[in-house]
Scaffold this motif. Structure first.
Motif, PDB file in Angstrom:
ATOM      1  N   VAL A 145       0.815  -1.350  -0.064  1.00  0.00           N
ATOM      2  CA  VAL A 145      -0.104   0.017  -0.004  1.00  0.00           C
ATOM      3  C   VAL A 145       0.764   1.221  -0.014  1.00  0.00           C
ATOM      4  CG1 VAL A 145      -1.589   1.363   1.352  1.00  0.00           C
ATOM      5  CG2 VAL A 145      -2.037  -1.144   0.897  1.00  0.00           C
ATOM      6  N   PRO A 146       1.854   1.442   0.974  1.00  0.00           N
ATOM      7  CA  PRO A 146       2.752   2.556   0.890  1.00  0.00           C
ATOM      8  C   PRO A 146       3.447   2.981  -0.569  1.00  0.00           C
ATOM      9  CG  PRO A 146       3.006   1.538   2.691  1.00  0.00           C
ATOM     10  CD  PRO A 146       2.263   0.490   1.908  1.00  0.00           C
ATOM     11  N   SER A 147       3.653   1.749  -1.350  1.00  0.00           N
ATOM     12  CA  SER A 147       4.263   1.755  -2.679  1.00  0.00           C
ATOM     13  C   SER A 147       3.507   2.135  -3.913  1.00  0.00           C
ATOM     14  CB  SER A 147       5.152   0.455  -2.798  1.00  0.00           C
ATOM     15  OG  SER A 147       6.173   0.401  -2.309  1.00  0.00           O
ATOM     16  N   ALA A 148       2.069   2.081  -3.521  1.00  0.00           N
ATOM     17  CA  ALA A 148       1.131   2.224  -4.590  1.00  0.00           C
ATOM     18  C   ALA A 148       0.592   3.570  -4.921  1.00  0.00           C
ATOM     19  CB  ALA A 148       0.000   1.272  -4.451  1.00  0.00           C
ATOM     20  N   ASP A 149       0.484   3.956  -6.099  1.00  0.00           N
ATOM     21  CA  ASP A 149      -0.369   5.299  -6.415  1.00  0.00           C
ATOM     22  C   ASP A 149      -1.822   5.089  -6.400  1.00  0.00           C
ATOM     23  OD1 ASP A 149       1.841   6.916  -8.040  1.00  0.00           O
ATOM     24  OD2 ASP A 149       1.894   4.767  -8.804  1.00  0.00           O
ATOM     25  N   ILE A 150      -2.526   4.120  -6.404  1.00  0.00           N
ATOM     26  CA  ILE A 150      -3.763   3.760  -6.320  1.00  0.00           C
ATOM     27  C   ILE A 150      -4.183   2.651  -5.646  1.00  0.00           C
ATOM     28  CG2 ILE A 150      -6.275   3.633  -7.419  1.00  0.00           C
ATOM     29  CD1 ILE A 150      -4.906   5.316  -9.674  1.00  0.00           C
ATOM     30  N   ILE A 151      -4.983   2.288  -4.619  1.00  0.00           N
ATOM     31  CA  ILE A 151      -5.470   1.136  -4.229  1.00  0.00           C
ATOM     32  C   ILE A 151      -6.901   0.981  -4.373  1.00  0.00           C
ATOM     33  CG2 ILE A 151      -3.435   0.800  -2.562  1.00  0.00           C
ATOM     34  CD1 ILE A 151      -5.412   1.612  -0.319  1.00  0.00           C
ATOM     35  N   THR A 152      -7.392  -0.488  -4.542  1.00  0.00           N
ATOM     36  CA  THR A 152      -8.611  -0.487  -4.687  1.00  0.00           C
ATOM     37  C   THR A 152      -9.131  -1.935  -3.862  1.00  0.00           C
ATOM     38  OG1 THR A 152      -7.906  -2.187  -6.539  1.00  0.00           O
ATOM     39  CG2 THR A 152      -8.543   0.002  -7.213  1.00  0.00           C
ATOM     40  N   LYS A 178      -6.757   9.888   6.130  1.00  0.00           N
ATOM     41  CA  LYS A 178      -5.770   9.739   6.820  1.00  0.00           C
ATOM     42  C   LYS A 178      -4.810   8.662   6.377  1.00  0.00           C
ATOM     43  CE  LYS A 178      -5.221   8.235  11.635  1.00  0.00           C
ATOM     44  NZ  LYS A 178      -5.741   7.684  12.996  1.00  0.00           N
ATOM     45  N   LEU A 179      -5.425   7.684   5.571  1.00  0.00           N
ATOM     46  CA  LEU A 179      -4.482   6.508   4.990  1.00  0.00           C
ATOM     47  C   LEU A 179      -3.600   7.379   4.000  1.00  0.00           C
ATOM     48  CD1 LEU A 179      -3.769   3.609   4.947  1.00  0.00           C
ATOM     49  CD2 LEU A 179      -5.151   3.225   3.068  1.00  0.00           C
ATOM     50  N   LEU A 180      -4.264   8.203   3.177  1.00  0.00           N
ATOM     51  CA  LEU A 180      -3.400   9.100   2.141  1.00  0.00           C
ATOM     52  C   LEU A 180      -2.396  10.164   2.968  1.00  0.00           C
ATOM     53  CD1 LEU A 180      -6.489  10.202   0.070  1.00  0.00           C
ATOM     54  CD2 LEU A 180      -4.572   8.817  -0.761  1.00  0.00           C
ATOM     55  N   GLU A 181      -2.676  10.727   4.072  1.00  0.00           N
ATOM     56  CA  GLU A 181      -1.766  11.317   4.571  1.00  0.00           C
ATOM     57  C   GLU A 181      -0.494  10.469   5.147  1.00  0.00           C
ATOM     58  OE1 GLU A 181      -3.902  13.335   7.686  1.00  0.00           O
ATOM     59  OE2 GLU A 181      -5.137  14.671   6.300  1.00  0.00           O
ATOM     60  N   ALA A 182      -0.897   9.206   5.814  1.00  0.00           N
ATOM     61  CA  ALA A 182       0.100   8.376   6.253  1.00  0.00           C
ATOM     62  C   ALA A 182       1.231   7.981   4.966  1.00  0.00           C
ATOM     63  CB  ALA A 182      -0.382   7.320   6.919  1.00  0.00           C
ATOM     64  N   HIS A 183       0.778   7.845   3.872  1.00  0.00           N
ATOM     65  CA  HIS A 183       1.505   7.541   2.934  1.00  0.00           C
ATOM     66  C   HIS A 183       1.583   8.694   1.928  1.00  0.00           C
ATOM     67  CE1 HIS A 183       1.449   3.731   4.891  1.00  0.00           C
ATOM     68  NE2 HIS A 183       0.074   3.635   4.360  1.00  0.00           N
ATOM     69  N   GLY A 184       1.941   9.988   2.412  1.00  0.00           N
ATOM     70  CA  GLY A 184       1.779  10.989   1.310  1.00  0.00           C
ATOM     71  C   GLY A 184       2.956  11.186   0.173  1.00  0.00           C
ATOM     72  N   ASP A 185       3.953  10.366   0.678  1.00  0.00           N
ATOM     73  CA  ASP A 185       5.036  10.422  -0.615  1.00  0.00           C
ATOM     74  C   ASP A 185       4.689   9.829  -1.973  1.00  0.00           C
ATOM     75  OD1 ASP A 185       6.689  11.517   1.249  1.00  0.00           O
ATOM     76  OD2 ASP A 185       7.823   9.733   1.598  1.00  0.00           O
ATOM     77  N   ARG A 186       3.658   8.760  -1.785  1.00  0.00           N
ATOM     78  CA  ARG A 186       3.092   8.112  -3.154  1.00  0.00           C
ATOM     79  C   ARG A 186       1.739   7.994  -3.245  1.00  0.00           C
ATOM     80  NH1 ARG A 186       5.343   7.199  -7.691  1.00  0.00           N
ATOM     81  NH2 ARG A 186       7.186   7.100  -6.654  1.00  0.00           N
ATOM     82  N   LEU A 187       1.178   7.486  -2.178  1.00  0.00           N
ATOM     83  CA  LEU A 187      -0.448   7.027  -2.412  1.00  0.00           C
ATOM     84  C   LEU A 187      -1.194   8.286  -2.793  1.00  0.00           C
ATOM     85  CD1 LEU A 187      -2.209   4.629  -2.268  1.00  0.00           C
ATOM     86  CD2 LEU A 187      -2.733   5.209   0.124  1.00  0.00           C
ATOM     87  N   LYS A 188      -1.887   8.300  -4.007  1.00  0.00           N
ATOM     88  CA  LYS A 188      -2.648   9.354  -4.329  1.00  0.00           C
ATOM     89  C   LYS A 188      -4.212   9.202  -4.036  1.00  0.00           C
ATOM     90  CE  LYS A 188       0.903  10.692  -7.760  1.00  0.00           C
ATOM     91  NZ  LYS A 188       1.926   9.384  -7.219  1.00  0.00           N
ATOM     92  N   THR A 207     -19.425   2.570  -4.027  1.00  0.00           N
ATOM     93  CA  THR A 207     -18.003   2.595  -4.357  1.00  0.00           C
ATOM     94  C   THR A 207     -17.543   4.003  -4.073  1.00  0.00           C
ATOM     95  OG1 THR A 207     -18.362   0.751  -6.077  1.00  0.00           O
ATOM     96  CG2 THR A 207     -16.422   1.975  -5.962  1.00  0.00           C
ATOM     97  N   LEU A 208     -16.487   3.967  -3.445  1.00  0.00           N
ATOM     98  CA  LEU A 208     -16.043   5.537  -2.996  1.00  0.00           C
ATOM     99  C   LEU A 208     -14.401   5.331  -3.578  1.00  0.00           C
ATOM    100  CD1 LEU A 208     -16.296   7.929  -1.063  1.00  0.00           C
ATOM    101  CD2 LEU A 208     -15.399   6.474   0.894  1.00  0.00           C
ATOM    102  N   ALA A 209     -14.274   6.747  -4.219  1.00  0.00           N
ATOM    103  CA  ALA A 209     -13.101   7.020  -4.317  1.00  0.00           C
ATOM    104  C   ALA A 209     -12.428   8.283  -3.763  1.00  0.00           C
ATOM    105  CB  ALA A 209     -12.960   7.059  -6.088  1.00  0.00           C
ATOM    106  N   VAL A 210     -11.685   8.412  -3.169  1.00  0.00           N
ATOM    107  CA  VAL A 210     -10.901   9.534  -2.465  1.00  0.00           C
ATOM    108  C   VAL A 210      -9.487   9.808  -2.591  1.00  0.00           C
ATOM    109  CG1 VAL A 210     -10.629  10.370   0.093  1.00  0.00           C
ATOM    110  CG2 VAL A 210     -12.413   8.602  -0.657  1.00  0.00           C
ATOM    111  N   GLU A 211      -9.366  11.068  -3.058  1.00  0.00           N
ATOM    112  CA  GLU A 211      -8.025  11.697  -3.238  1.00  0.00           C
ATOM    113  C   GLU A 211      -7.994  12.583  -2.098  1.00  0.00           C
ATOM    114  OE1 GLU A 211      -6.878  12.052  -7.846  1.00  0.00           O
ATOM    115  OE2 GLU A 211      -8.871  13.471  -7.406  1.00  0.00           O
ATOM    116  N   ARG A 212      -6.830  13.415  -2.028  1.00  0.00           N
ATOM    117  CA  ARG A 212      -6.738  14.299  -0.854  1.00  0.00           C
ATOM    118  C   ARG A 212      -7.726  15.783  -0.705  1.00  0.00           C
ATOM    119  NH1 ARG A 212      -1.980  12.096  -1.846  1.00  0.00           N
ATOM    120  NH2 ARG A 212      -0.748  11.498  -0.399  1.00  0.00           N
ATOM    121  N   ASP A 213      -8.006  15.982  -1.984  1.00  0.00           N
ATOM    122  CA  ASP A 213      -8.714  17.067  -2.018  1.00  0.00           C
ATOM    123  C   ASP A 213     -10.171  17.107  -2.815  1.00  0.00           C
ATOM    124  OD1 ASP A 213      -7.851  16.877  -4.581  1.00  0.00           O
ATOM    125  OD2 ASP A 213      -6.846  18.757  -4.527  1.00  0.00           O
TER     126      ASP A 213
END
Length: 297
Positions: A145-152, A178-188, A207-213
């Motif tokens: 998960v920390p290495s991914a750009d997108i997780i499903t 919160k997960l996006l913030e924890a892996h901010g270097d990569r996960l989008k 089905t929910l899709a979440v980006e930072r903003d």
């Protein structure tokens, strides 16, 4: 018609996941949808089974990390990896295989910095619980998960990633952020499928899709099939990735993938263990149904 040079230069999707000779799961569910959408796929199998586990007994083997690395080395020697624009992973067989996948993702990113990695963190589902080998859930949470750009993940898998059950959609939104913030270097982007929290009508799935903003959700009817066909998450991730690569919009990819999967499920005969990918292949590109993609403020 595209020239041979432009065809050769088109980005490839490297799909590394399971394969079955009969049925549609893993690469057997993901490769054809991507190809039908006009995307060239390089498929590397983490396992090869006679059929998926939905049929009960099966034969075949889980491939070793060394076997997968050998296949990748052959691709490397042909300069294939330098043409990869996205990596898709699903069921991985064992944690050692996962490390090989992350290694090739890093290699591809060094050559193509904007290459995308979509990780479907296949671990389990409601009713079945965890169904992968020991070590894989921990690997997914701490390494993949920390290495991914997108997780499903589906709801069950997402709850494993955050170590608690979800209350409602707003709770899922906060947890994803919160997960996006924890892996901010990569996960989008976090996409949660099969969301059936207390605020969702029991006749529908969200089905929910979440980006930072930004965030969106789509609802589709819950089709009363028993048993449900296998490979639904694999098809969803492939179509989502294909649409995103072609159009670059999370909301559009979400709407396309939900509509495609809903239509395929609707056209699945009662009792079938597989989605009708061949018979209903037009649904992969141009589903006849559509559902509103609703933004969440």
């Amino acid at each position: 018609m595209a020239s041979s040079s432009s065809s050769r230069d088109a980005p490839l999707v490297l799909s590394i996941q399971s394969h079955v000779a009969f049925g549609h799961v893993g690469n057997s569910a993901a490769v054809f949808p991507l190809q039908r959408m006009g995307i060239e796929v390089v498929a590397v199998h983490t396992v090869q089974f006679s059929n998926h586990t939905g049929y009960g007994e099966f034969r075949g083997q889980v491939f070793s990390a060394a076997h997968i690395e050998e296949v990748l080395e052959g691709l490397r020697a042909r300069d294939v990896l330098e043409r990869v624009g996205a990596v898709l992973s699903g069921y991985q067989g064992d944690a050692g295989t996962g490390e090989v996948i992350l290694g090739v993702v890093d290699e591809i990113r060094r050559q193509t910095p904007d290459a995308l990695y979509l990780c479907d963190p296949v671990m389990g589902d409601v009713g079945r619980g965890i169904f992968v080998r020991p070590g894989i859930p921990e690997f997914m949470k701490r390494r993949a998960v920390p290495s991914a750009d997108i997780i499903t993940p589906n709801q069950f898998e997402f709850e494993y990633l955050i170590d608690r059950p979800l209350v409602d959609t707003e709770d899922a939104l906060r947890a994803a952020r919160k997960l996006l913030e924890a892996h901010g270097d990569r996960l989008k982007c976090v996409v949660i499928t099969s969301l059936a929290t207390a605020d969702v009508d029991s006749t529908r799935l969200r089905t929910l899709a979440v980006e930072r903003d930004a965030a969106w959700f789509v609802e589709a009817p819950r089709v009363p099939l028993s048993p449900l066909p296998n490979g639904m998450g694999d098809v969803f991730s492939a179509v989502f990735l294909g649409d995103y690569l072609q159009h670059g919009k999370i909301a559009g990819a979400l709407g396309h993938a939900v509509a495609t999967l809903s239509e395929l499920i609707e056209r699945t005969p009662q009792g079938s263990r597989d989605l009708p990918l061949i018979q209903a292949q037009s649904s992969l590109c141009t589903p006849k149904v559509s559902y509103e993609v609703q933004p969440i403020e």
